[in-house]
Design an enzyme around this catalytic site. Sequence first.
Site, PDB file in Angstrom:
ATOM      1  N   ASP A  29       0.784  -1.240   0.000  1.00  0.00           N
ATOM      2  CA  ASP A  29       0.000   0.000   0.000  1.00  0.00           C
ATOM      3  C   ASP A  29       0.813   1.285   0.000  1.00  0.00           C
ATOM      4  O   ASP A  29       0.237   2.365   0.130  1.00  0.00           O
ATOM      5  CB  ASP A  29      -1.014  -0.002   1.143  1.00  0.00           C
ATOM      6  CG  ASP A  29      -0.376   0.184   2.517  1.00  0.00           C
ATOM      7  OD1 ASP A  29       0.855   0.284   2.603  1.00  0.00           O
ATOM      8  OD2 ASP A  29      -1.130   0.202   3.509  1.00  0.00           O
ATOM      9  N   CYS A  65     -26.140  -3.524  10.714  1.00  0.00           N
ATOM     10  CA  CYS A  65     -25.135  -3.261  11.748  1.00  0.00           C
ATOM     11  C   CYS A  65     -24.423  -1.940  11.487  1.00  0.00           C
ATOM     12  O   CYS A  65     -24.055  -1.631  10.350  1.00  0.00           O
ATOM     13  CB  CYS A  65     -24.118  -4.405  11.790  1.00  0.00           C
ATOM     14  SG  CYS A  65     -22.783  -4.158  12.983  1.00  0.00           S
ATOM     15  N   CYS A  92     -16.712   4.928  16.894  1.00  0.00           N
ATOM     16  CA  CYS A  92     -15.637   5.868  16.565  1.00  0.00           C
ATOM     17  C   CYS A  92     -15.617   7.039  17.555  1.00  0.00           C
ATOM     18  O   CYS A  92     -16.599   7.782  17.667  1.00  0.00           O
ATOM     19  CB  CYS A  92     -15.788   6.393  15.144  1.00  0.00           C
ATOM     20  SG  CYS A  92     -14.482   7.566  14.684  1.00  0.00           S
ATOM     21  N   CYS A 128     -12.863   0.687  15.155  1.00  0.00           N
ATOM     22  CA  CYS A 128     -13.857   0.292  14.158  1.00  0.00           C
ATOM     23  C   CYS A 128     -13.575  -1.099  13.600  1.00  0.00           C
ATOM     24  O   CYS A 128     -14.492  -1.791  13.154  1.00  0.00           O
ATOM     25  CB  CYS A 128     -13.942   1.328  13.042  1.00  0.00           C
ATOM     26  SG  CYS A 128     -12.463   1.495  12.021  1.00  0.00           S
ATOM     27  N   CYS A 140     -16.119  -5.100  14.986  1.00  0.00           N
ATOM     28  CA  CYS A 140     -16.881  -5.783  13.932  1.00  0.00           C
ATOM     29  C   CYS A 140     -17.298  -7.193  14.357  1.00  0.00           C
ATOM     30  O   CYS A 140     -16.451  -7.984  14.778  1.00  0.00           O
ATOM     31  CB  CYS A 140     -16.049  -5.870  12.656  1.00  0.00           C
ATOM     32  SG  CYS A 140     -16.912  -6.700  11.290  1.00  0.00           S
TER      33      CYS A 140
END
Length: 383
Positions: free
Chosen positions: A139, A196, A203, A249, A253
């Site tokens: 990346d 969801c 956050c 975040c 999950c």
Amino acid sequence: MRAAQAQPERLRAFVELEARAVGFDAIAFTTPDSMPAAPARLAEFLSKGRHGTMEWMAETAMRRAHPRTLWPEVRSIIMLGMNYGPEENPLALLDRKEKGAISVYARNRDYHDVIKGRLKQLAGKIAARTGEDVKVFVDTAPVMEKPLAAAAGLGWQGKHTNLVSRQFGSWLFLGSIFTTAEIAPDLPDVDHCGSCRACLDICPTDAFPAPYQLDARRCISYLTIEHKGPIPREFRPKMGNRIYGCDDCLAVCPWNKFAQQASETKLQAREDLKAPALADLLNLDDPAFRTLFSGSPVKRIGRDRFIRNVLIAAGNSGEKELVPACERLLHDASPLVRGAAVWALSQLMERRVFAALALALRSSEEDPEVLAEWEEALPQVPA
């Protein structure tokens, strides 16, 4: 006809086998034209200034949005994921205010180095077998890995914009191999987020203007890693003890119930980076910082930005024992550090004591940003 074109299924099987042999946990295939919606989403993100000071995102937007612009000859893209699942839920560390919370991905070796090395190994084997050209990307290159990974079926981009995998939850490092070989693409996964919104609601800084949208300027990961100057005051209390990145975040999950701990030892957390004491980190000079974070992605932000983050965590900790270390940093060579030390002490000291300290030191301070910290902190010191 080349062997790769004559026997495409064999090539797929070969790539999958060799990818797992070098340590990748997830493998899928797509084409350079598989993410038609991504360019518009990127353009909107940039037009609204949500990339903050990450100018490189705007500078490389065209190549990032269109893989063929990056390499016109590419025919197929191999998307690869390596699991970096943590040993325990990183959210638990947020309650230990005297400790620093480093993002899961940065608790050992820099994944760019790990992933790129494995990509090169795999790409070399593909080139040798097919005679086709290959290029590898992690990346740091202008490649939109998450949309490509979603198009390839490795997962889907959740409401927090990160990739979610049914098998690995939130914890996949991504890399890609572009090739001139023709390989049949996989089908994309479907969005399994449903109703969801756990990632949006958790956050601390409200960095999501809407589902599937991120404003990096409000994101703690951006603020602690990419942002070079003083962190805006409105975000400092919300940072808690997060000193490099933020996993909230990701960690919340529900799909993480299927996640597993990383098997690659270089991606498993070092013991000394799981929950480092703020008191120890505040004492790091530049050589000690470089030694502690040798081989770690934390090293790239430099000692001054890192100590800025640690000072904010100290100010949020309520730990009066940290006052002497914070006071020493009022005399640091870096204005960024001195300014953060002012704020930390304004949160830890009584108003009378802090006011006396300000009276003694403000007159000798020459940096305007540090002086502004003194001026803004004084009225806000708790009585």
